[in-house]
Design a protein around this motif. Structure first.
Motif, PDB file in Angstrom:
ATOM      1  N   PHE A  42       0.829  -1.205   0.000  1.00  0.00           N
ATOM      2  CA  PHE A  42       0.000   0.000   0.000  1.00  0.00           C
ATOM      3  C   PHE A  42       0.864   1.256   0.000  1.00  0.00           C
ATOM      4  O   PHE A  42       1.631   1.481   0.950  1.00  0.00           O
ATOM      5  CB  PHE A  42      -0.927   0.013   1.219  1.00  0.00           C
ATOM      6  N   PRO A  43       0.738   2.087  -1.037  1.00  0.00           N
ATOM      7  CA  PRO A  43       1.554   3.305  -1.086  1.00  0.00           C
ATOM      8  C   PRO A  43       1.089   4.397  -0.127  1.00  0.00           C
ATOM      9  O   PRO A  43       1.896   5.227   0.296  1.00  0.00           O
ATOM     10  CB  PRO A  43       1.404   3.767  -2.541  1.00  0.00           C
ATOM     11  N   LEU A  44      -0.199   4.406   0.210  1.00  0.00           N
ATOM     12  CA  LEU A  44      -0.721   5.433   1.110  1.00  0.00           C
ATOM     13  C   LEU A  44      -0.809   4.879   2.528  1.00  0.00           C
ATOM     14  O   LEU A  44      -1.449   3.837   2.763  1.00  0.00           O
ATOM     15  CB  LEU A  44      -2.096   5.911   0.658  1.00  0.00           C
ATOM     16  N   ARG A  45      -0.187   5.589   3.456  1.00  0.00           N
ATOM     17  CA  ARG A  45      -0.191   5.161   4.858  1.00  0.00           C
ATOM     18  C   ARG A  45      -0.552   6.346   5.728  1.00  0.00           C
ATOM     19  O   ARG A  45       0.060   7.411   5.625  1.00  0.00           O
ATOM     20  CB  ARG A  45       1.188   4.607   5.250  1.00  0.00           C
ATOM     21  N   GLY A  46      -1.546   6.169   6.566  1.00  0.00           N
ATOM     22  CA  GLY A  46      -1.991   7.252   7.426  1.00  0.00           C
ATOM     23  C   GLY A  46      -1.015   7.502   8.563  1.00  0.00           C
ATOM     24  O   GLY A  46      -0.023   6.795   8.746  1.00  0.00           O
ATOM     25  N   GLU A  47      -1.343   8.520   9.343  1.00  0.00           N
ATOM     26  CA  GLU A  47      -0.552   8.808  10.536  1.00  0.00           C
ATOM     27  C   GLU A  47      -0.828   7.755  11.607  1.00  0.00           C
ATOM     28  O   GLU A  47      -1.924   7.192  11.678  1.00  0.00           O
ATOM     29  CB  GLU A  47      -0.904  10.195  11.072  1.00  0.00           C
ATOM     30  N   TRP A  48       0.163   7.497  12.427  1.00  0.00           N
ATOM     31  CA  TRP A  48      -0.065   6.600  13.567  1.00  0.00           C
ATOM     32  C   TRP A  48      -1.030   7.278  14.542  1.00  0.00           C
ATOM     33  O   TRP A  48      -0.867   8.446  14.883  1.00  0.00           O
ATOM     34  CB  TRP A  48       1.242   6.296  14.288  1.00  0.00           C
ATOM     35  N   ILE A  49      -2.049   6.528  14.962  1.00  0.00           N
ATOM     36  CA  ILE A  49      -3.016   7.064  15.921  1.00  0.00           C
ATOM     37  C   ILE A  49      -3.087   6.141  17.131  1.00  0.00           C
ATOM     38  O   ILE A  49      -2.957   4.917  17.000  1.00  0.00           O
ATOM     39  CB  ILE A  49      -4.420   7.215  15.297  1.00  0.00           C
ATOM     40  N   PRO A  50      -3.285   6.684  18.340  1.00  0.00           N
ATOM     41  CA  PRO A  50      -3.417   5.829  19.530  1.00  0.00           C
ATOM     42  C   PRO A  50      -4.687   4.987  19.436  1.00  0.00           C
ATOM     43  O   PRO A  50      -5.754   5.494  19.088  1.00  0.00           O
ATOM     44  CB  PRO A  50      -3.510   6.838  20.679  1.00  0.00           C
ATOM     45  N   SER A  53      -3.993  -0.415  23.314  1.00  0.00           N
ATOM     46  CA  SER A  53      -2.780  -0.211  24.112  1.00  0.00           C
ATOM     47  C   SER A  53      -1.594   0.244  23.276  1.00  0.00           C
ATOM     48  O   SER A  53      -0.480   0.350  23.787  1.00  0.00           O
ATOM     49  CB  SER A  53      -2.411  -1.514  24.821  1.00  0.00           C
ATOM     50  N   GLY A  54      -1.826   0.510  21.978  1.00  0.00           N
ATOM     51  CA  GLY A  54      -0.713   0.873  21.118  1.00  0.00           C
ATOM     52  C   GLY A  54      -1.082   1.906  20.084  1.00  0.00           C
ATOM     53  O   GLY A  54      -1.862   2.829  20.348  1.00  0.00           O
ATOM     54  N   LYS A  55      -0.534   1.738  18.878  1.00  0.00           N
ATOM     55  CA  LYS A  55      -0.798   2.664  17.783  1.00  0.00           C
ATOM     56  C   LYS A  55      -1.134   1.877  16.527  1.00  0.00           C
ATOM     57  O   LYS A  55      -0.675   0.746  16.339  1.00  0.00           O
ATOM     58  CB  LYS A  55       0.422   3.560  17.528  1.00  0.00           C
ATOM     59  N   ALA A  56      -1.932   2.493  15.645  1.00  0.00           N
ATOM     60  CA  ALA A  56      -2.301   1.854  14.390  1.00  0.00           C
ATOM     61  C   ALA A  56      -2.381   2.909  13.304  1.00  0.00           C
ATOM     62  O   ALA A  56      -2.486   4.112  13.578  1.00  0.00           O
ATOM     63  CB  ALA A  56      -3.640   1.126  14.529  1.00  0.00           C
ATOM     64  N   ARG A  57      -2.321   2.458  12.045  1.00  0.00           N
ATOM     65  CA  ARG A  57      -2.497   3.370  10.918  1.00  0.00           C
ATOM     66  C   ARG A  57      -3.202   2.641   9.785  1.00  0.00           C
ATOM     67  O   ARG A  57      -3.104   1.416   9.636  1.00  0.00           O
ATOM     68  CB  ARG A  57      -1.150   3.911  10.442  1.00  0.00           C
ATOM     69  N   TYR A  58      -3.936   3.423   8.976  1.00  0.00           N
ATOM     70  CA  TYR A  58      -4.655   2.883   7.836  1.00  0.00           C
ATOM     71  C   TYR A  58      -3.728   2.792   6.630  1.00  0.00           C
ATOM     72  O   TYR A  58      -2.838   3.631   6.439  1.00  0.00           O
ATOM     73  CB  TYR A  58      -5.862   3.754   7.501  1.00  0.00           C
ATOM     74  N   GLY A  74      -6.046  -1.713   4.406  1.00  0.00           N
ATOM     75  CA  GLY A  74      -5.414  -2.411   5.506  1.00  0.00           C
ATOM     76  C   GLY A  74      -5.337  -1.584   6.771  1.00  0.00           C
ATOM     77  O   GLY A  74      -5.567  -0.371   6.769  1.00  0.00           O
ATOM     78  N   LEU A  75      -5.040  -2.262   7.855  1.00  0.00           N
ATOM     79  CA  LEU A  75      -4.819  -1.633   9.151  1.00  0.00           C
ATOM     80  C   LEU A  75      -3.559  -2.261   9.751  1.00  0.00           C
ATOM     81  O   LEU A  75      -3.506  -3.478   9.963  1.00  0.00           O
ATOM     82  CB  LEU A  75      -6.012  -1.856  10.086  1.00  0.00           C
ATOM     83  N   GLU A  76      -2.571  -1.432   9.997  1.00  0.00           N
ATOM     84  CA  GLU A  76      -1.337  -1.906  10.612  1.00  0.00           C
ATOM     85  C   GLU A  76      -1.322  -1.545  12.083  1.00  0.00           C
ATOM     86  O   GLU A  76      -1.440  -0.368  12.438  1.00  0.00           O
ATOM     87  CB  GLU A  76      -0.123  -1.278   9.917  1.00  0.00           C
ATOM     88  N   ILE A  77      -1.234  -2.549  12.947  1.00  0.00           N
ATOM     89  CA  ILE A  77      -1.129  -2.326  14.383  1.00  0.00           C
ATOM     90  C   ILE A  77       0.364  -2.447  14.712  1.00  0.00           C
ATOM     91  O   ILE A  77       0.966  -3.517  14.543  1.00  0.00           O
ATOM     92  CB  ILE A  77      -1.964  -3.332  15.192  1.00  0.00           C
ATOM     93  N   LYS A  78       0.932  -1.366  15.161  1.00  0.00           N
ATOM     94  CA  LYS A  78       2.382  -1.252  15.290  1.00  0.00           C
ATOM     95  C   LYS A  78       2.966  -2.368  16.153  1.00  0.00           C
ATOM     96  O   LYS A  78       2.507  -2.612  17.280  1.00  0.00           O
ATOM     97  CB  LYS A  78       2.746   0.110  15.882  1.00  0.00           C
TER      98      LYS A  78
END
Length: 293
Positions: A42-50, A53-58, A74-78
């Motif tokens: 995925f070329p587009l990645r959102g900002e990390w958001i709380p 208990s952690g951070k995720a981005r779209y 997608g959703l990436e959970i750091k």
């Protein structure tokens, strides 16, 4: 595993699969991706958001507001995992990170990712509510965070009422009837982070017409337990503030959906004394009120 009126199948993690299915429901497979980290596609990645208990981005190929409702994202959970919805194959794929565990996969799929899939595809509107059945009729408990809905939901479960939702419920509109779509058979009354809580055997899997909504209002510990019906804008607010997500590009359609829903589903405000020893009174008032409707 019957989740939101779908069969979710954790093919590569049988330890978290309960093997309860219905033949007439769509199968959604959750599959491990072995080749490369899914975030690389995925070329587009959102900002990390709380979140939790952690951070995720779209993750996406196009901005969400510019795509057809059937799109892959997608959703990436750091440091935990990445989840991807494949809209063409209609399956969920995941890749593991260093802090991965099967129970964390189940939490993120059931609690967050699959409800988002259903909302973004407009399959259902997802509401952030507790829900149980009283006399085979679904009711919702709406409240702001830490407003008591999980504790009240737990009390009803302990009294033998079937669970529909711990904190996310699907709503499907058919004509002027709004159906409650049960979420998943887990409940966490005290909100331990990144867990689903305990398994509830008495879980209702059948969609049923929504009967009533009770919005909880904190009251002094010695206050009376009162119920009053809400009308107009106050009724609409009970739905609007219970939305599961808050994407800006969906605000107009959510407003229209809940405005129409407010015309057909009764909403009641119940004062809840802030004293856990009085939960029995709140329970009795609601049950008796339901019997009168």
């Amino acid at each position: 595993m019957i989740i939101f009126n779908h069969n979710l199948i954790f093919r590569d993690e049988p330890v978290i699969q309960d093997n309860i299915f219905k033949n007439d429901l769509e199968n959604i497979f959750i599959l491990e991706e072995w080749n490369s980290p899914l975030s690389d596609t995925f070329p587009l990645r959102g900002e990390w958001i709380p979140i939790a208990s952690g951070k995720a981005r779209y993750l996406s190929t196009t901005l969400f507001e510019n795509v057809n409702i059937k799109f892959s994202w997608g959703l990436e959970i750091k440091n935990v995992l990445t989840l991807v919805w494949d809209a063409q194959k209609r399956e969920i794929r995941y890749s593991k990170a260093e802090q991965y565990a099967p129970e964390r996969l189940r939490f993120w799929v059931l609690h967050t990712f699959f409800p988002l899939v259903l909302e973004l595809e407009r399959t259902y509107r997802i509401m952030h509510v507790g829900s149980v059945e009283v006399g085979n009729k679904p009711i919702l408990f709406s409240a702001f965070s830490f407003g008591g809905k999980s504790t009240l939901t737990d009390y009803f479960i302990q009294k033998g009422h079937p669970l529909l939702s711990d904190d996310s419920l699907g709503i499907e509109k058919k004509g002027d009837i709004y159906y409650a779509i049960p979420s998943y058979p887990f409940h966490r009354p005290y909100r331990k982070v990144e867990t689903l809580g305990y398994y509830v055997k008495n879980f209702s899997t059948e969609p049923k017409p929504l009967h009533a909504v009770y919005t909880l209002e904190k009251a002094e510990s010695d206050a009376d337990v009162n119920i009053e019906e809400l009308k107009g804008i106050e009724k609409f607010k009970a739905f609007h503030y219970s939305a599961f997500i808050d994407f800006d590009f969906m605000k107009k359609e959510r407003f229209e959906f809940f405005t129409e829903m407010a015309k057909h589903v009764p909403v009641y405000k119940i004062s809840v004394p802030w004293d856990i020893s009085r939960l029995g009174e709140v329970y009795t008032v609601i049950v008796e009120h339901m019997a009168s409707l």
